[in-house]
Design a protein around this motif. Sequence first.
Motif, PDB file in Angstrom:
ATOM      1  N   MET A   1       0.823  -1.193   0.000  1.00 33.39           N
ATOM      2  CA  MET A   1       0.000   0.000   0.000  1.00 33.39           C
ATOM      3  C   MET A   1       0.871   1.262   0.000  1.00 33.39           C
ATOM      4  SD  MET A   1      -3.237   0.948   2.113  1.00 33.39           S
ATOM      5  CE  MET A   1      -3.728   2.581   2.419  1.00 33.39           C
ATOM      6  N   LEU A   2       1.899   1.262   0.845  1.00 30.01           N
ATOM      7  CA  LEU A   2       2.805   2.408   0.901  1.00 30.01           C
ATOM      8  C   LEU A   2       3.521   2.584  -0.431  1.00 30.01           C
ATOM      9  CD1 LEU A   2       3.971   4.664   2.632  1.00 30.01           C
ATOM     10  CD2 LEU A   2       5.722   3.071   3.401  1.00 30.01           C
ATOM     11  N   ASP A   3       3.870   1.445  -1.049  1.00 26.86           N
ATOM     12  CA  ASP A   3       4.526   1.521  -2.360  1.00 26.86           C
ATOM     13  C   ASP A   3       3.583   2.131  -3.402  1.00 26.86           C
ATOM     14  OD1 ASP A   3       6.859   0.422  -1.437  1.00 26.86           O
ATOM     15  OD2 ASP A   3       6.332  -1.648  -1.988  1.00 26.86           O
ATOM     16  N   GLY A   4       2.299   1.811  -3.313  1.00 23.76           N
ATOM     17  CA  GLY A   4       1.313   2.354  -4.248  1.00 23.76           C
ATOM     18  C   GLY A   4       1.157   3.858  -4.095  1.00 23.76           C
ATOM     19  N   ILE A   5       1.150   4.337  -2.846  1.00 25.71           N
ATOM     20  CA  ILE A   5       1.026   5.785  -2.584  1.00 25.71           C
ATOM     21  C   ILE A   5       2.268   6.510  -3.077  1.00 25.71           C
ATOM     22  CG2 ILE A   5       0.855   7.529  -0.783  1.00 25.71           C
ATOM     23  CD1 ILE A   5      -0.884   5.563   0.798  1.00 25.71           C
ATOM     24  N   LEU A   6       3.457   5.950  -2.756  1.00 25.03           N
ATOM     25  CA  LEU A   6       4.694   6.587  -3.216  1.00 25.03           C
ATOM     26  C   LEU A   6       4.790   6.582  -4.734  1.00 25.03           C
ATOM     27  CD1 LEU A   6       7.275   5.230  -0.616  1.00 25.03           C
ATOM     28  CD2 LEU A   6       6.298   7.511  -0.755  1.00 25.03           C
ATOM     29  N   ASN A   7       4.335   5.509  -5.368  1.00 24.71           N
ATOM     30  CA  ASN A   7       4.340   5.422  -6.827  1.00 24.71           C
ATOM     31  C   ASN A   7       3.392   6.453  -7.441  1.00 24.71           C
ATOM     32  OD1 ASN A   7       5.036   4.472  -9.328  1.00 24.71           O
ATOM     33  ND2 ASN A   7       3.523   2.826  -9.326  1.00 24.71           N
ATOM     34  N   MET A   8       2.202   6.643  -6.810  1.00 21.04           N
ATOM     35  CA  MET A   8       1.248   7.630  -7.302  1.00 21.04           C
ATOM     36  C   MET A   8       1.811   9.051  -7.160  1.00 21.04           C
ATOM     37  SD  MET A   8      -2.491   8.897  -6.027  1.00 21.04           S
ATOM     38  CE  MET A   8      -1.701   9.895  -4.818  1.00 21.04           C
TER      39      MET A   8
END
Length: 172
Positions: A1-8
Amino acid sequence: MLDGILNMIANNLPAVLMLVIGFVLVVVEMYIPGFGAPGILGSILLILGVYFTAKTPMEALVMVIVIIVLLCICLSICIHSASKGRLARSKLVLNAVPVQEENDLEYFVGKEGVARTTLRPAGMAEFDDVKLNVVSDGEFIAVGKRVRVERVEGNRIVVQELPETAPAEEKK
């Protein structure tokens, strides 16, 4: 989830920066009222940030609601701080100034001067090189006659004509 936010965030960095800077500018406008440049620029950046970040109208609506809720929370903190917090004790906020009870015009009571305009009953008189708006006690006083301040009623200076005893030299 954190990776998804950082990627966004990485993919939408300009839009996220617009949102953050716009939010900060609107909060600055809350503390410095007047709807000037920070508020206008902040609002424009928030709108552009939502436009470039949201993929669907529903997503844009959710973002706008979140931004409005956060701004309302910041506004309530700002108002509380201005009334009771540290901001209320700062030099940025004007505090009530105690009103001086004594009227500065009381200084002129008993002073003698010269009528500079005809007093019917209001006009101008000069006392110690100071011209003042005065009112006679109902009588007509001609230009150049000597007058004395009898009393001060608020901002109203009441004068009375002095009787002519001997030729007196006028001060100029």
